[in-house]
Design a protein around this motif. Structure first.
Motif, PDB file in Angstrom:
ATOM      1  N   LEU A   1      47.581  47.037  41.417  1.00 23.19           N
ATOM      2  CA  LEU A   1      46.918  45.781  41.758  1.00 23.19           C
ATOM      3  C   LEU A   1      45.485  45.761  41.234  1.00 23.19           C
ATOM      4  O   LEU A   1      44.997  44.718  40.800  1.00 23.19           O
ATOM      5  CB  LEU A   1      46.917  45.578  43.277  1.00 23.19           C
ATOM      6  N   ALA A   2      44.832  46.923  41.240  1.00 17.76           N
ATOM      7  CA  ALA A   2      43.449  46.990  40.758  1.00 17.76           C
ATOM      8  C   ALA A   2      43.353  46.692  39.273  1.00 17.76           C
ATOM      9  O   ALA A   2      42.309  46.240  38.788  1.00 17.76           O
ATOM     10  CB  ALA A   2      42.865  48.364  41.064  1.00 17.76           C
ATOM     11  N   GLU A   3      44.438  46.918  38.539  1.00 16.85           N
ATOM     12  CA  GLU A   3      44.429  46.710  37.085  1.00 16.85           C
ATOM     13  C   GLU A   3      44.790  45.284  36.678  1.00 16.85           C
ATOM     14  O   GLU A   3      44.675  44.923  35.507  1.00 16.85           O
ATOM     15  CB  GLU A   3      45.415  47.678  36.419  1.00 16.85           C
ATOM     16  N   LEU A   4      45.214  44.456  37.619  1.00 14.46           N
ATOM     17  CA  LEU A   4      45.717  43.128  37.269  1.00 14.46           C
ATOM     18  C   LEU A   4      44.618  42.162  36.854  1.00 14.46           C
ATOM     19  O   LEU A   4      44.845  41.231  36.083  1.00 14.46           O
ATOM     20  CB  LEU A   4      46.481  42.531  38.451  1.00 14.46           C
ATOM     21  N   GLU A   5      43.422  42.318  37.405  1.00 14.96           N
ATOM     22  CA  GLU A   5      42.295  41.426  37.112  1.00 14.96           C
ATOM     23  C   GLU A   5      42.631  39.971  37.431  1.00 14.96           C
ATOM     24  O   GLU A   5      42.427  39.071  36.603  1.00 14.96           O
ATOM     25  CB  GLU A   5      41.848  41.560  35.648  1.00 14.96           C
ATOM     26  N   LEU A   6      43.170  39.739  38.635  1.00 13.00           N
ATOM     27  CA  LEU A   6      43.437  38.373  39.071  1.00 13.00           C
ATOM     28  C   LEU A   6      42.120  37.652  39.331  1.00 13.00           C
ATOM     29  O   LEU A   6      41.066  38.273  39.490  1.00 13.00           O
ATOM     30  CB  LEU A   6      44.282  38.383  40.348  1.00 13.00           C
ATOM     31  N   SER A   7      42.176  36.332  39.375  1.00 15.27           N
ATOM     32  CA  SER A   7      40.971  35.541  39.590  1.00 15.27           C
ATOM     33  C   SER A   7      40.405  35.781  40.981  1.00 15.27           C
ATOM     34  O   SER A   7      41.110  36.228  41.894  1.00 15.27           O
ATOM     35  CB  SER A   7      41.285  34.051  39.423  1.00 15.27           C
ATOM     36  N   ARG A   8      39.129  35.490  41.139  1.00 14.88           N
ATOM     37  CA  ARG A   8      38.503  35.627  42.453  1.00 14.88           C
ATOM     38  C   ARG A   8      39.176  34.662  43.428  1.00 14.88           C
ATOM     39  O   ARG A   8      39.414  33.512  43.125  1.00 14.88           O
ATOM     40  CB  ARG A   8      37.015  35.319  42.378  1.00 14.88           C
ATOM     41  N   GLY A   9      39.485  35.138  44.604  1.00 14.99           N
ATOM     42  CA  GLY A   9      40.154  34.296  45.584  1.00 14.99           C
ATOM     43  C   GLY A   9      41.658  34.444  45.565  1.00 14.99           C
ATOM     44  O   GLY A   9      42.335  33.985  46.483  1.00 14.99           O
ATOM     45  N   ALA A  10      42.222  35.093  44.521  1.00 13.40           N
ATOM     46  CA  ALA A  10      43.665  35.328  44.468  1.00 13.40           C
ATOM     47  C   ALA A  10      43.987  36.625  45.200  1.00 13.40           C
ATOM     48  O   ALA A  10      43.231  37.597  45.130  1.00 13.40           O
ATOM     49  CB  ALA A  10      44.145  35.410  43.025  1.00 13.40           C
ATOM     50  N   LEU A  11      45.106  36.640  45.886  1.00 16.64           N
ATOM     51  CA  LEU A  11      45.478  37.794  46.694  1.00 16.64           C
ATOM     52  C   LEU A  11      46.992  37.949  46.698  1.00 16.64           C
ATOM     53  O   LEU A  11      47.721  36.977  46.911  1.00 16.64           O
ATOM     54  CB  LEU A  11      44.986  37.606  48.135  1.00 16.64           C
ATOM     55  N   ILE A  12      47.470  39.160  46.442  1.00 15.28           N
ATOM     56  CA  ILE A  12      48.878  39.466  46.643  1.00 15.28           C
ATOM     57  C   ILE A  12      49.011  39.948  48.081  1.00 15.28           C
ATOM     58  O   ILE A  12      48.613  41.070  48.424  1.00 15.28           O
ATOM     59  CB  ILE A  12      49.378  40.518  45.642  1.00 15.28           C
ATOM     60  N   ALA A  13      49.534  39.091  48.929  1.00 20.72           N
ATOM     61  CA  ALA A  13      49.555  39.366  50.366  1.00 20.72           C
ATOM     62  C   ALA A  13      50.582  40.420  50.736  1.00 20.72           C
ATOM     63  O   ALA A  13      50.344  41.247  51.615  1.00 20.72           O
ATOM     64  CB  ALA A  13      49.826  38.080  51.139  1.00 20.72           C
ATOM     65  N   CYS A  14      51.742  40.375  50.058  1.00 15.48           N
ATOM     66  CA  CYS A  14      52.744  41.410  50.311  1.00 15.48           C
ATOM     67  C   CYS A  14      53.719  41.450  49.146  1.00 15.48           C
ATOM     68  O   CYS A  14      53.763  40.540  48.312  1.00 15.48           O
ATOM     69  CB  CYS A  14      53.477  41.182  51.635  1.00 15.48           C
TER      70      CYS A  14
END
Length: 221
Positions: free
Chosen positions: A165-178
């Protein structure tokens, strides 16, 4: 919670039963006398016979004490007027309006209706998603559409496979909840690596959603 609903179709019937089961105080305003009697008998709600856009009927329905007014008729103009009267005359803190013509949605929003929803738009969106992108399913919008909850399945070609998940570089405010993996729920951490056929519950903002989905599965909505 004190709730007023305007309309009389099956949607109103089922919503009334649902809200009453949660101990909400529900009042329905309906313009058809026979249907009003049916709704009163079938739902247990308080039913006021008349037009929802009539100030006197809203007063009778208890608009001065209502927390929410929902206008759910098949006439956009009536729904808009009902919500405006509820807001401006009775001070109802939250109004919700059904928009039958999607082109009217922006007008309702500009005029200050708290929540505006188009059944046509929602159904079209669901059809498009199911027809074109089996890997992506919109579950629900939250916070008046400012946040989306999406189920994303990673197929064999997804660029996110093998990444943490740390390597994905998703946008700020995006979250993989589960992560749903082999019918088990995984609560992810920064070092959790994604695998083929993982289902990700993604919480994201609409403006950045396309970018986030590209990083996860390589598809655009």
């Amino acid at each position: 919670m004190r709730l007023i609903m305007v309309g009389g179709d099956k949607t109103v019937y089922f919503l009334a039963r649902q809200f009453i089961s949660r101990d909400y105080h529900v009042t329905i305003i309906n313009r058809d006398l026979a249907r009003s009697k049916e709704l009163a008998e079938q739902t247990g709600a308080t039913v006021v016979f008349g037009e929802g856009s009539d100030i006197r009927r809203l007063e009778e329905a208890g608009a001065r004490r209502a927390n929410v007014v929902m206008a759910l008729t098949s006439h956009d103009q009536d729904n808009l007027i009902t919500c405006q009267i509820a807001q401006k005359i009775f001070g109802v803190p939250r109004t919700m309006a059904l928009v039958n013509d999607p082109e009217n949605e922006m007008v309702f929003e500009k005029l200050g209706i708290s929540v505006v929803f188009s059944a046509t738009k929602v159904i079209a969106s669901l059809i498009e998603q199911q027809a074109d992108f089996e890997e992506i399913q919109m579950l629900m919008p939250l916070a008046n559409g400012r946040i989306n909850v999406t189920d994303v399945r990673l197929d064999a070609d997804a660029p996110a496979i093998g990444k943490s998940l740390a390597e994905l570089e998703l946008s700020r405010g995006a979250l993989i909840a589960c992560i749903i993996r082999d019918d088990k729920v995984v609560v992810p951490h920064g070092d959790t690596r994604l695998l083929f056929n993982d289902h990700l519950i993604l919480i994201s903002q609409p403006d950045n959603q396309t970018e986030d989905l590209m990083r996860l599965c390589g598809l655009q909505t």
